[in-house]
Enzyme design. Structure first.
Site, PDB file in Angstrom:
ATOM      1  N   CYS A  84       0.862  -1.189   0.000  1.00  0.00           N
ATOM      2  CA  CYS A  84       0.000   0.000   0.000  1.00  0.00           C
ATOM      3  C   CYS A  84       0.900   1.241   0.000  1.00  0.00           C
ATOM      4  O   CYS A  84       2.117   1.138   0.081  1.00  0.00           O
ATOM      5  CB  CYS A  84      -0.957   0.018   1.191  1.00  0.00           C
ATOM      6  SG  CYS A  84      -0.147   0.240   2.780  1.00  0.00           S
ATOM      7  N   CYS A  87       3.685   1.853   2.579  1.00  0.00           N
ATOM      8  CA  CYS A  87       4.934   1.107   2.399  1.00  0.00           C
ATOM      9  C   CYS A  87       5.955   1.972   1.656  1.00  0.00           C
ATOM     10  O   CYS A  87       7.135   2.008   2.017  1.00  0.00           O
ATOM     11  CB  CYS A  87       4.683  -0.186   1.611  1.00  0.00           C
ATOM     12  SG  CYS A  87       3.709  -1.430   2.472  1.00  0.00           S
ATOM     13  N   ASP A 491     -15.743  28.359 -23.458  1.00  0.00           N
ATOM     14  CA  ASP A 491     -15.378  29.765 -23.592  1.00  0.00           C
ATOM     15  C   ASP A 491     -15.400  30.111 -25.086  1.00  0.00           C
ATOM     16  O   ASP A 491     -15.299  29.219 -25.940  1.00  0.00           O
ATOM     17  CB  ASP A 491     -13.986  29.969 -22.995  1.00  0.00           C
ATOM     18  CG  ASP A 491     -13.464  31.371 -23.216  1.00  0.00           C
ATOM     19  OD1 ASP A 491     -14.226  32.311 -22.956  1.00  0.00           O
ATOM     20  OD2 ASP A 491     -12.312  31.512 -23.651  1.00  0.00           O
ATOM     21  N   ASP A 683      -9.328  28.523 -22.153  1.00  0.00           N
ATOM     22  CA  ASP A 683      -7.908  28.697 -22.454  1.00  0.00           C
ATOM     23  C   ASP A 683      -7.237  29.836 -21.693  1.00  0.00           C
ATOM     24  O   ASP A 683      -6.021  29.967 -21.729  1.00  0.00           O
ATOM     25  CB  ASP A 683      -7.722  28.957 -23.954  1.00  0.00           C
ATOM     26  CG  ASP A 683      -8.200  30.354 -24.352  1.00  0.00           C
ATOM     27  OD1 ASP A 683      -9.264  30.776 -23.844  1.00  0.00           O
ATOM     28  OD2 ASP A 683      -7.524  31.011 -25.164  1.00  0.00           O
ATOM     29  N   ASP A 687     -10.554  31.636 -17.151  1.00  0.00           N
ATOM     30  CA  ASP A 687     -11.269  30.362 -17.175  1.00  0.00           C
ATOM     31  C   ASP A 687     -10.835  29.418 -16.051  1.00  0.00           C
ATOM     32  O   ASP A 687     -11.477  28.386 -15.824  1.00  0.00           O
ATOM     33  CB  ASP A 687     -11.055  29.659 -18.520  1.00  0.00           C
ATOM     34  CG  ASP A 687     -11.623  30.450 -19.681  1.00  0.00           C
ATOM     35  OD1 ASP A 687     -12.700  31.046 -19.501  1.00  0.00           O
ATOM     36  OD2 ASP A 687     -10.988  30.480 -20.748  1.00  0.00           O
TER      37      ASP A 687
END
Length: 813
Positions: A84, A87, A491, A683, A687
């Site tokens: 897991c 570890c 957008d 972009d 945004d």
């Protein structure tokens, strides 16, 4: 029913590991808890879930000091036995505390450790021993990842080849055993045949079957039942009982069962490896694209520098035919760049001063000088490779479901097989041999190979398919998120349109005002600013020094130029305009232009308009999404009139204008509160809030770094049809994962009772298990365009010939 969970990682406990009054899932969690202390654990538990990256940061480690006579070296160590995430953290913390270790990074998904060390102080052997003392196996990797994978695949194929040859001989010499003639043989001949079969079966079981035996030993040592344990019990039971029969003078030998079992399982493993290699080709391709060094300009000299020593803002020379080493902006030169790996387009793209180039792309013609924007692990190439690898081991809901089933399934089959043996031997009184064969059949037919590969293969194939569309993964669960999308918000500027604005008109043509506007826009990176600068250059406008500059995302820019307060931005409808300015404004609004006002010293002095063109396939993409039942919405900071005209051009019926960044994020939130799964495509900096808020954020690769960082996916190709293909592929991946899991569960629901009731021997069970795994493999490969129909005819002919030959041999003809 209550489920016992680990005190540290909160995962279900299969085998209890007690420690100081608490229960852990493995010794890694227990030792990490002892390393951190109970107070830190309690503080960690107060947070919503365990964040392993935050946990790493919360553990203080000593800062390494590199002496002058140091011998720095980096080694890669393969680790076996990590169960897991804790570890990996335990190993990392132990290694970083060792003398001479400068840093360590543990990859739990690939079970490897990369350690930077001072070879004059410590050695790789000491590192290995430190890991072994923690209860894991460790060995230094002396070859590259690709070479090591090739060597491992070759060894597995060699084991399979030896197994096939020896199994053929075992099957041939086992004909007297099947036919019941063995007791009638003369003692000498009988002993020769028995010992010969024993000799042939031994390399098959112990050499060819070593991967299963090694896995079973590790399973027993850690107390976690795995499918390797089932395989090993089945093969060793048949092998051991056959030896017992030889010395007790029994009638039947089962060396053929053990060897056939191993052979079919190795065939299944080799098929899985081949499928993974085909699906993981994109990762190997990406790693080959990276470069080791770059030509850096320092004091006017071109100096070849290791890529790790290249920094942001360094100026790098890229000659014709060379790969671009980092993401950067062209500051000198003109050339054609092959961006096929990034966009899927084979035609080179012209690059000039101001354009962005990406690491891994190839400079085809001219010499370029670029200014580094992103280096080392921050480049789009490195991020893509990292996230594709992460997607292979991503714990999505279907992967988690399969893992939960496997945790229960393997020990349940182990118990079911033992009960089968007890029933046939003690209750039905069928004898030890039939009981043993039925038990082996249960173990073989229930081997959960199909279940264990059902999800990762489909996800990996999906990641490669998305790469072909120019869509790059930036989130482990991006595929899973994309499959749920029912609403797409886009957008306008730079997403639905090219983002290459053109200033169509400036009114009135006042050179002094134009000089103020051009000077302020020079400091902005917005597409409108680029259009203004280009227009001002055509008008031969000179620039003035800027004293202050502020960009307000979603509105505009403001600052001080030559002692004047200058604001440039959208109109909000409250402005006091002259009659001439109102007339010009109405004219532009009817044409759907994007309009900006120029405010100098709190008075509106000018208006200018810009226009943008829709992307080539934007209307087709909108139509395709609508055809799939996906709602398409446009959200833009532009005016109502400009938004309306663009929406009509593209066939979008629902749009929102004058949207500030928070407005876009609020729109996303409102739709998701109504039960929609929203994808936002954008972009710009404005945004970013919506990209983060959305169920799925998709950033345009030509956009701002903040937008790219905020998205789950990055679209590098300027074709919105890639968005349509991505959503379609994601739904296909989810559908195939469901099919794989349902098939695996349905198969086991029928096969287990059949094996327990004695309807299938070990041989038939091995064939059934192989066909089940083959179904999952072929089904996952359909994502990559594989058609199983092409191979059905050839496979049918081969099976028909093999069955005929087996029947002839059985009848003694």
């Amino acid at each position: 029913m209550a489920v016992l969970t680990c005190y540290l990682c909160e995962q279900p406990v299969v085998t209890e590991v007690p420690g100081d009054g608490h229960i852990f899932c493995c010794h890694g969690c227990r030792e990490l808890w002892r390393l951190m202390g109970d107070e830190e654990i309690k503080e960690l538990k107060s947070r919503p879930g365990v964040n392993w990256e935050n946990l790493r940061e919360s553990i203080t480690t000593p800062t390494p000091v590199l002496p002058l006579n140091a011998d720095p070296k980096t080694v890669t160590i393969d680790i076996d036995g990590m169960w897991c995430a804790s570890c990996s953290i335990l190993v990392e913390q132990v290694l970083t505390r060792m003398p001479g270790v400068l840093g360590a990074q543990i990859d739990f998904a690939t079970s490897t450790a990369q350690v930077a060390m001072d070879a004059s102080t410590t050695s790789s052997h000491e590192l290995e021993q430190a890991i072994i003392k923690l209860g894991y196996d460790a060995k230094e990797r002396e070859t590259s990842d690709e070479e090591l994978e090739f060597d491992r695949d070759l060894v597995l194929l060699r084991r399979f080849g030896i197994s096939v040859v020896l199994t053929i001989f075992v099957m041939m010499f086992s004909v007297p055993v099947w036919s019941g003639y063995l007791p009638q043989f003369p003692p000498t001949l009988r002993e020769s045949l028995e010992y010969g079969l024993w000799a042939l079966a031994t390399p098959t079981v112990f050499f060819s079957g070593w991967p299963f035996l090694r896995g079973a030993w590790s399973s027993l040592r850690h107390g976690v039942p795995t499918m390797d344990l089932l395989i090993s019990i089945g093969s060793l039971s048949a092998y051991g009982y056959s030896i017992y029969t030889i010395f007790s003078g029994g009638k039947y030998l089962y060396f053929d069962t053990a060897t056939m079992f191993i052979t079919f399982l190795l065939l299944s493993r080799n098929l899985e490896v081949g499928t993974r290699n085909r699906a993981a080709g994109v990762v190997r391709m990406l790693s080959r694209l990276s470069v080791k060094s770059a030509w850096v300009l320092r004091d006017g000299q071109e100096i070849q520098t290791d890529i790790s020593q290249v920094h942001v803002d360094d100026q790098i020379v890229v000659r014709p035919g060379e790969k671009v080493p980092v993401d950067g902006t062209v500051i000198e030169g003109h050339s054609a760049i092959n961006e096929a790996f990034l966009t899927g387009e084979a035609v080179p793209v012209d690059k000039k001063v101001g354009d962005i180039v990406y690491a891994g792309t190839v400079n085809s013609t001219g010499r370029l000088v670029i200014k580094a924007l992103r280096v080392a692990d921050d480049t789009i190439l490195a991020q893509t490779s990292r996230f594709v690898k992460a997607a292979q081991g991503a714990q999505g809901q279907w992967r988690k479901l399969a893992d939960r089933v496997l945790r229960i399934f393997v020990p349940s089959v182990l118990v079911f097989g033992l009960l089968t043996f007890v029933y046939w031997d003690l209750v039905a009184k069928a004898g030890t041999a039939p009981a043993l064969l039925n038990m082996i059949a249960v173990f073989v037919i229930a081997c959960p190979c199909a279940l264990s590969v059902a999800t990762p293969l489909a996800v990996l194939a999906g990641a490669q398919r998305l790469g072909g569309y120019g869509m790059l993964l930036r989130s482990d669960d991006a595929l899973e998120r994309a499959s749920d999308v029912d609403t797409v918000i886009m957008d306008k500027t730079g997403t639905l349109t090219t983002g290459q604005m053109t200033l169509t008109e400036f009114w009135p043509m006042n050179p002094e005002i134009m000089q103020l506007v051009g000077s302020l826009e020079l400091a902005s990176e917005h597409p409108i600013a680029a259009a203004v600068i280009k227009y001002m250059e055509q008008q031969h406008i000179t620039y003035l020094p800027i004293e202050q500059f502020t960009e307000e995302p979603g509105w505009g820019i403001k600052g001080q130029v030559a002692g004047h307060d200058v604001h440039i931005g959208q109109l909000d409808g409250t402005e006091d305009l002259s009659s001439e300015m109102k007339e010009k404004l109405n004219e532009w609004q009817e044409e759907g232009r994007t309009i900006a006002k120029v405010v100098v010293d709190e008075a509106i002095q000018a208006l200018f308009s810009v226009e943008d063109q829709p992307r080539a396939h934007a209307k087709e993409a909108v139509s395709s999404l609508a055809h799939q039942g996906i709602q398409v919405i446009m959200a833009t900071g532009d005016s109502e009139e400009a938004a309306r005209v663009m929406a009509q051009k593209l066939g979008i019926t629902r749009y929102y204008a004058r949207q500030k960044p928070i407005d876009k994020a609020t729109l996303v939130e409102e739709l998701e509160s109504q039960g929609h799964h929203v994808a936002f495509v954008g972009d710009g900096i404005n945004d970013a809030p919506a990209l983060v808020k959305a169920h799925l954020g998709i950033a345009m690769g030509t956009g701002s770094d903040i937008a790219i960082e905020a998205g789950h996916l990055t679209l590098t190709r300027p074709n919105l049809m890639s968005l349509v293909d991505t959503l379609t592929t994601s739904k296909q991946v989810t559908r195939i994962i469901k099919q794989n899991l349902l098939w695996a569960l349905f198969y086991n629901a029928l096969a287990l009772p059949a094996a327990a009731l004695g309807y299938t021997g070990p041989f038939i069970a091995a064939v059934a298990m192989l066909l089940s795994s083959a179904f999952v493999l072929a089904n996952s490969l359909r994502i990559l365009g594989f058609s199983p129909k092409r191979y059905i005819l050839g496979t049918s002919v081969a099976l028909g010939v093999g069955t005929s030959l087996a029947l002839i041999a059985w009848l003694g003809l």
